[in-house]
Every structure is written in structure tokens, then in C-alpha cells.
Scaffold this motif. Structure first.
Motif, PDB file in Angstrom:
ATOM      1  N   SER A 129      -0.600   6.426   9.976  1.00 18.39           N
ATOM      2  CA  SER A 129      -0.370   6.324   8.534  1.00 18.39           C
ATOM      3  C   SER A 129      -1.058   7.484   7.825  1.00 18.39           C
ATOM      4  N   SER A 130      -0.586   7.798   6.612  1.00 13.40           N
ATOM      5  CA  SER A 130      -1.125   8.957   5.901  1.00 13.40           C
ATOM      6  C   SER A 130      -2.529   8.687   5.392  1.00 13.40           C
ATOM      7  N   GLY A 131      -2.739   7.535   4.732  1.00 13.63           N
ATOM      8  CA  GLY A 131      -4.066   7.206   4.237  1.00 13.63           C
ATOM      9  C   GLY A 131      -4.552   8.187   3.185  1.00 13.63           C
ATOM     10  N   THR A 135      -7.152   5.094   9.013  1.00 14.91           N
ATOM     11  CA  THR A 135      -5.693   5.020   9.095  1.00 14.91           C
ATOM     12  C   THR A 135      -5.246   4.092  10.221  1.00 14.91           C
ATOM     13  N   SER A 136      -4.012   3.617  10.095  1.00 12.93           N
ATOM     14  CA  SER A 136      -3.411   2.818  11.159  1.00 12.93           C
ATOM     15  C   SER A 136      -2.806   3.736  12.200  1.00 12.93           C
ATOM     16  N   SER A 183       3.976  11.114  11.496  1.00 15.04           N
ATOM     17  CA  SER A 183       4.586  10.138  10.598  1.00 15.04           C
ATOM     18  C   SER A 183       5.868   9.583  11.216  1.00 15.04           C
ATOM     19  N   SER A 184       5.961   8.256  11.306  1.00 12.32           N
ATOM     20  CA  SER A 184       7.182   7.649  11.859  1.00 12.32           C
ATOM     21  C   SER A 184       8.372   7.884  10.934  1.00 12.32           C
ATOM     22  N   TYR A 199      12.511   0.414   3.472  1.00  6.85           N
ATOM     23  CA  TYR A 199      11.259  -0.306   3.683  1.00  6.85           C
ATOM     24  C   TYR A 199      10.894  -0.234   5.157  1.00  6.85           C
ATOM     25  N   GLY A 200       9.839   0.463   5.438  1.00  6.09           N
ATOM     26  CA  GLY A 200       9.341   0.573   6.803  1.00  6.09           C
ATOM     27  C   GLY A 200       7.853   0.844   6.751  1.00  6.09           C
ATOM     28  N   MET A 201       7.236   0.911   7.903  1.00  3.36           N
ATOM     29  CA  MET A 201       5.803   1.227   7.938  1.00  3.36           C
ATOM     30  C   MET A 201       5.423   1.735   9.320  1.00  3.36           C
ATOM     31  N   THR A 202       4.278   2.375   9.369  1.00  2.00           N
ATOM     32  CA  THR A 202       3.785   2.978  10.607  1.00  2.00           C
ATOM     33  C   THR A 202       3.800   1.992  11.764  1.00  2.00           C
ATOM     34  N   GLU A 203       3.445   0.749  11.486  1.00  2.00           N
ATOM     35  CA  GLU A 203       3.243  -0.235  12.538  1.00  2.00           C
ATOM     36  C   GLU A 203       4.541  -0.848  13.058  1.00  2.00           C
ATOM     37  N   LEU A 204       5.680  -0.505  12.452  1.00  2.00           N
ATOM     38  CA  LEU A 204       6.972  -1.058  12.854  1.00  2.00           C
ATOM     39  C   LEU A 204       7.834  -0.013  13.549  1.00  2.00           C
TER      40      LEU A 204
END
Length: 325
Positions: A79-81, A87-88, A131-132, A233-238
Motif C-alpha cells: 500500500s502507498s501509505g 504499510t500493508s 502497487s496492485s 473498488y479494490g485494495m492491496t490486500e485483495l
């Protein structure tokens, strides 16, 4: 069960059966998730329904390597943080699964990527290689095969020329960008577009004050001459994304599902129509964790669509914090 099974889900029953299989697999293969489940006294023996599956608080991705113990890490998304903020990190063992997920998810919502010229108001892959989101957009740009597809952040004049050229040719355009970059672009002059999907991926990233969705979309609709603004809608962890084609109402692909939890009791799921914490099942995330309790607040609708209403502030994430201890 194979990854092919995950991307060929046809019914709710099929989804539940596969979700329970993935739960058993991750209970056996993921040491971090197994420890978390043990603390909650949850196991394949007493988890016999979708509603019984434990959701790992997303904060675990900041402190633990969450991956199938028998898998090798192929890449790490981060993640950018912000400066000084932890960060994740998402340890990914098979990028081909991610590629299948985002390509099939895009096709279900928008058709063949080759039908579009994809213009990204996002940092380039060289700037954000971990970055994903950037990885996905880079791959979609390449698969579009359009000579003008590319990254245009900090290239406002070039983007205007490209848009004008594409408009003259009546080409189909997908303009995707972080919120602040889209706003910056239209503030320099409205730019009405036809044959265009304008998609925001969220995030002011400290560049501008945060806006509620309605306000953001109002400015973007006026600036780009659009009836609706789309959202991703998405995120680093997905490893999957949901898309909205307007009004902030998102739909998941068949291998992804959102449920809403009680903000005060994270182990209790709420009925549709109630506001609460967003839990996500992402079966594409088979070699990491497919069951994640996020810090987003949302509302679930009877047809499975959902809306993001905001985020928990630090005083409101008691439930997740208790689970994370």
C-alpha cells in the motif's frame, strides 16, 4: 478445487461450497490465519456455513506475512501509505491468478479491453511498481493494444491532445484516475467527452481535502460532461475488484462477495440495508487470505451490491482491534 473452479462460479450454492473449501485450505496452509481461527475456536469442524467463516482484520497485513506456507512469493504488493505510517504488504505467489481475476472482472463489466483506449491519470509502473492497482492498469493498457493507451499523470497537455484526437475518431475511451488527478484536470477547464467512461479509483492521497462521493462526482460529471462517474473498488490486500457504473453502487464479480458486520461486535453479521463494517470474501485470494475484515464502512443491498460510506476512525475500530490482539 482449482483456480478454474473459482472463476466459473454459477450460483450462490456453488459460491458457498467453494468458500468453505477455501476456508479449509487456508485453515490448513496459512499459519497466521490458522492461529487467528484457533483463538476464535473456529475450524472446518464447526464452520459449516458461509456466515460462520472468520474474517481476518486487514491490519494483519501490516505485521504478518500472510501466505500459503507451501507457496513461494512471486511478488509483493504494498500500500502507498504516508510518511512514517506502516504499510500493508500482500505476498502474492501466483500473478497469473491476479491477472485472470482483473481481466475477467473487467470483461464482465465492460467487455473486451481491446475495444478501448485506456488513459490513466495514475503514477506509472516505474514509479509505483509495488502497487496492485498500477500493475493491473499497466497490464490492461498493454492488452488494449491501442497506440495511445498509457499513463498521463503530470502530462495534462498531452492528455488533452490525445483526448481531442480520440474524440475526432470517435474511439471508445476509458479514462481512469485517482480522484485528485481527475479533479486537477477538469479544474483547468471543462472537457466534455463522448464515447468515454470516466472512472475514479478514490484517493486524495493528501493532495486535496477529502470529499464525499456525491460532491466529487458532481464536479467530475460537470467537468467531463458525463451522466455518471464510474468507480473501481479494490485494495492491496485483495486480488479482485468491484465496479460501480454510477451513484457509488458497486457490484462484485461472481467469486467476490461483501457482507457487513456489526461495528460493535465484529463477529456478528448484519442484515442487508444496515450500515456497518465491510467484510470481503475474495476467492481469488486463495494463497493468501480470502476472508478479510476491512476498515471501510458500508451498506449491503438485497441484490448483493454495496455502497461504501466512509471509514472507521481510530476510535471506532474497537472490534477489529480486539480481534487483532
Amino acid at each position: 478445487m482449482t483456480t478454474k473452479d473459482i472463476f466459473e462460479i454459477k450460483s450462490r450454492e456453488h459460491f458457498q461450497d467453494l468458500a468453505l473449501e477455501v476456508f479449509q485450505f487456508q485453515f490448513e496452509k496459512s499459519p497466521v490465519y490458522r492461529t487467528f481461527c484457533d483463538h476464535l475456536h473456529k475450524s472446518p469442524q464447526n464452520v459449516t456455513h458461509l456466515d460462520h467463516i472468520p474474517y481476518l482484520p486487514i491490519e494483519f497485513f501490516k505485521r504478518h506475512e500472510i501466505i500459503n506456507s507451501e507457496a513461494k512469493v512471486q511478488t509483493v504488493f504494498e500500500s502507498s501509505g504516508t510518511t512514517g505510517k506502516q504499510t500493508s504488504k500482500h505476498y502474492v505467489s501466483d500473478l497469473s491468478i491476479y491477472e485472470q481475476s482483473f481481466l475477467k472482472g473487467f470483461e464482465l463489466n465492460y467487455g473486451n479491453i481491446e475495444d478501448y483506449c485506456l488513459l490513466a491519470l495514475l503514477p506509472s509502473y516505474l514509479e509505483r511498481e509495488h502497487s496492485s492497482l498500477i500493475y493491473m492498469v499497466k497490464e490492461l493498457i498493454e492488452k488494449s493494444k491501442h497506440p495511445m493507451s498509457g499513463f498521463y499523470l503530470e502530462k495534462g497537455d498531452e492528455l488533452k491532445k490525445t483526448l481531442n484526437s480520440l474524440q475526432e475518431k470517435r474511439s471508445k475511451i476509458l479514462l481512469i484516475g485517482v480522484s485528485y488527478a481527475l479533479l486537477d484536470f477538469v479544474e483547468k477547464g471543462s472537457f466534455p467527452l463522448s464515447n468515454t467512461i470516466v472512472m475514479e479509483t478514490g484517493g486524495m492521497k493528501g493532495r486535496r481535502k477529502e470529499m464525499v462521493r456525491e460532491e466529487l462526482h458532481h464536479y467530475l460529471k460537470e467537468g467531463f460532461g458525463q451522466k455518471n462517474i464510474h468507480s473501481e473498488y479494490g485494495m492491496t490486500e485483495l486480488l479482485s475488484q468491484a465496479y460501480s457504473k454510477g451513484k457509488g453502487i458497486f457490484n462484485c464479480p461472481p467469486w467476490m462477495k461483501v457482507v457487513v458486520r456489526d461495528p460493535e461486535d465484529p463477529l456478528t453479521l448484519l442484515k442487508t440495508g444496515q450500515n456497518g463494517g465491510v467484510n470481503i470474501i475474495d476467492l481469488a485470494n486463495i494463497n493468501s487470505c480470502a476472508f478479510i475484515a476491512t476498515q471501510d464502512l458500508g451498506k449491503l443491498y438485497p441484490d448483493g451490491s454495496f455502497e461504501i460510506l466512509g471509514r472507521f476512525d481510530h476510535s471506532d475500530i474497537r472490534g477489529c482491534n480486539l480481534l487483532a490482539l
